[in-house]
Design a protein around this motif. Structure first.
Motif, short mmCIF file in Angstrom:
data_model
loop_
_atom_site.label_atom_id
_atom_site.label_comp_id
_atom_site.label_asym_id
_atom_site.label_seq_id
_atom_site.Cartn_x
_atom_site.Cartn_y
_atom_site.Cartn_z
N ARG A 35 95.28 -6.71 -25.39
CA ARG A 35 93.83 -6.53 -25.53
C ARG A 35 93.23 -5.74 -24.37
O ARG A 35 92.68 -4.67 -24.57
N ARG A 36 93.28 -6.31 -23.18
CA ARG A 36 92.54 -5.75 -22.05
C ARG A 36 93.25 -4.53 -21.48
O ARG A 36 94.46 -4.54 -21.26
N ILE A 37 92.48 -3.47 -21.21
CA ILE A 37 93.02 -2.25 -20.62
C ILE A 37 92.79 -2.28 -19.12
O ILE A 37 91.67 -2.51 -18.66
N GLU A 38 93.85 -2.04 -18.36
CA GLU A 38 93.75 -1.94 -16.91
C GLU A 38 94.18 -0.55 -16.48
O GLU A 38 95.20 -0.04 -16.93
N SER A 39 93.39 0.06 -15.61
CA SER A 39 93.73 1.36 -15.04
C SER A 39 94.35 1.13 -13.67
O SER A 39 93.70 0.60 -12.78
N ARG A 40 95.61 1.51 -13.50
CA ARG A 40 96.33 1.20 -12.27
C ARG A 40 96.98 2.46 -11.70
O ARG A 40 97.32 3.39 -12.42
N GLY A 41 97.18 2.45 -10.39
CA GLY A 41 97.93 3.51 -9.73
C GLY A 41 97.31 4.89 -9.84
O GLY A 41 98.01 5.90 -9.71
N ALA A 42 96.00 4.98 -10.05
CA ALA A 42 95.35 6.28 -10.25
C ALA A 42 95.37 7.10 -8.96
O ALA A 42 95.13 6.57 -7.88
N THR A 43 95.64 8.39 -9.10
CA THR A 43 95.63 9.27 -7.93
C THR A 43 94.21 9.62 -7.50
O THR A 43 94.01 10.06 -6.36
N ASP A 44 93.24 9.43 -8.40
CA ASP A 44 91.84 9.69 -8.08
C ASP A 44 90.98 9.04 -9.17
O ASP A 44 91.48 8.24 -9.97
N GLU A 45 89.72 9.40 -9.24
CA GLU A 45 88.79 8.73 -10.15
C GLU A 45 88.98 9.13 -11.61
O GLU A 45 88.68 8.34 -12.52
N LEU A 46 89.48 10.33 -11.89
CA LEU A 46 89.56 10.82 -13.26
C LEU A 46 90.37 9.90 -14.18
O LEU A 46 89.90 9.55 -15.27
N PRO A 47 91.59 9.49 -13.81
CA PRO A 47 92.33 8.58 -14.70
C PRO A 47 91.59 7.28 -14.99
O PRO A 47 91.65 6.76 -16.11
N ARG A 48 90.89 6.75 -13.99
CA ARG A 48 90.13 5.52 -14.22
C ARG A 48 89.01 5.75 -15.22
O ARG A 48 88.72 4.90 -16.07
N ARG A 49 88.36 6.91 -15.12
CA ARG A 49 87.29 7.24 -16.06
C ARG A 49 87.83 7.38 -17.48
O ARG A 49 87.23 6.90 -18.45
N VAL A 50 88.98 8.02 -17.62
CA VAL A 50 89.58 8.20 -18.94
C VAL A 50 89.97 6.85 -19.55
O VAL A 50 89.75 6.61 -20.75
N ASP A 51 90.53 5.97 -18.75
CA ASP A 51 90.88 4.64 -19.27
C ASP A 51 89.64 3.88 -19.71
O ASP A 51 89.66 3.16 -20.71
N ALA A 52 88.55 4.03 -18.95
CA ALA A 52 87.30 3.37 -19.34
C ALA A 52 86.80 3.91 -20.68
O ALA A 52 86.31 3.14 -21.52
N LEU A 53 86.93 5.21 -20.88
CA LEU A 53 86.52 5.81 -22.15
C LEU A 53 87.37 5.29 -23.31
O LEU A 53 86.86 5.04 -24.41
N GLN A 54 88.67 5.13 -23.06
CA GLN A 54 89.54 4.62 -24.12
C GLN A 54 89.20 3.17 -24.47
O GLN A 54 89.26 2.77 -25.63
N GLU A 55 88.85 2.40 -23.44
CA GLU A 55 88.46 1.02 -23.72
C GLU A 55 87.14 0.97 -24.48
O GLU A 55 86.96 0.15 -25.39
N GLU A 56 86.22 1.86 -24.14
CA GLU A 56 84.92 1.91 -24.83
C GLU A 56 85.07 2.32 -26.29
O GLU A 56 84.41 1.76 -27.18
N THR A 57 85.92 3.32 -26.54
CA THR A 57 86.03 3.88 -27.89
C THR A 57 87.15 3.24 -28.72
O THR A 57 87.16 3.37 -29.95
N GLY A 58 88.10 2.59 -28.04
CA GLY A 58 89.23 2.00 -28.75
C GLY A 58 90.21 3.02 -29.28
O GLY A 58 90.99 2.74 -30.20
#
Length: 217
Positions: free
Chosen positions: A45-68
């Motif tokens: 269920r829960r999406i975790e963004s880990r090991g990101a080299t910068d903010e962009l991967p975290r933002r993309v994971d947040a978008l995937q969690e928002e949109t499913g």
């Protein structure tokens, strides 16, 4: 590749350290990769963004969690890898793709990282250029994901082992305090600890930690 394996191996015992070494090596080894991150789906269920080299991967994971939806989730659930040559022209994820393109993603390459109990993961590479990845990058990514999967499972096993040892130690300390305070044998002290945890609806480990720290109840 041997150097990559050595670097990742050095981080065993620290799950987050292993994840960061994986993404750093991905950016170092794959010319088209400007950013990298790891998506973990915990308990399906829960999406975790880990090991990101910068903010962009975290933002993309947040978008995937928002949109499913999105390439990382498709990699986790459906495919071993997913290529996105041009995010602005992508139509597989109608809600996710426009938002990801606006966030700065031009192209992506994702690989299923590992499947372990109720944790699923994907290694995600991001390019600042359209068509930023080629077939050679895909081959390196597969090898990297394989090494990373083995390293991550080993790191988690070591972390779990250390956690189990710490739990055993704190319960032992709490038992010793109860034995001394109430003049009980070890088995009776443990039985009291379990009974108190049930009466107070508190996990045994949490209660043992409070007793070991001599915190007031």
């Amino acid at each position: 590749m041997a150097e990559m394996a050595r670097v990742i191996q050095q981080e065993h015992g620290s799950v987050e350290g292993t994840l960061l070494s994986i993404t750093a090596e991905a950016v170092r080894l794959i010319p088209g990769a400007d950013h990298a991150g790891i998506t973990l789906v915990v308990r399906n269920r829960r999406i975790e963004s880990r090991g990101a080299t910068d903010e962009l991967p975290r933002r993309v994971d947040a978008l995937q969690e928002e949109t499913g939806q999105g390439p990382c989730l498709d990699t986790v659930w459906k495919h071993h890898s997913v290529s996105v040559p041009d995010m602005a022209r992508e139509d597989r994820w109608p809600q996710f793709a426009p938002a990801a393109s606006e966030a700065g993603v031009r192209s992506m390459l994702t690989f299923r990282l590992y499947t372990h109990h109720d944790h699923l993961g994907a290694l995600n590479l991001y390019s600042d250029a359209v068509h930023g990845f080629d077939d050679a990058d895909d081959d390196v990514g597969v090898l990297l994901a394989t090494h990373a999967a083995l390293a991550l499972v080993a790191a988690e096993q070591e972390h779990n082992f250390e956690s189990a040892l710490a739990t055993r130690d704190v319960i032992g300390q709490a038992k010793g305090i109860i034995m001394e305070r109430y003049d009980l044998r070890a088995d009776a002290a443990f039985a009291m600890l379990v009974r108190l945890s049930q009466d107070w609806h508190t996990p045994v480990t949490d209660l043992a930690t409070k007793i070991a720290r001599r915190e007031p109840e």
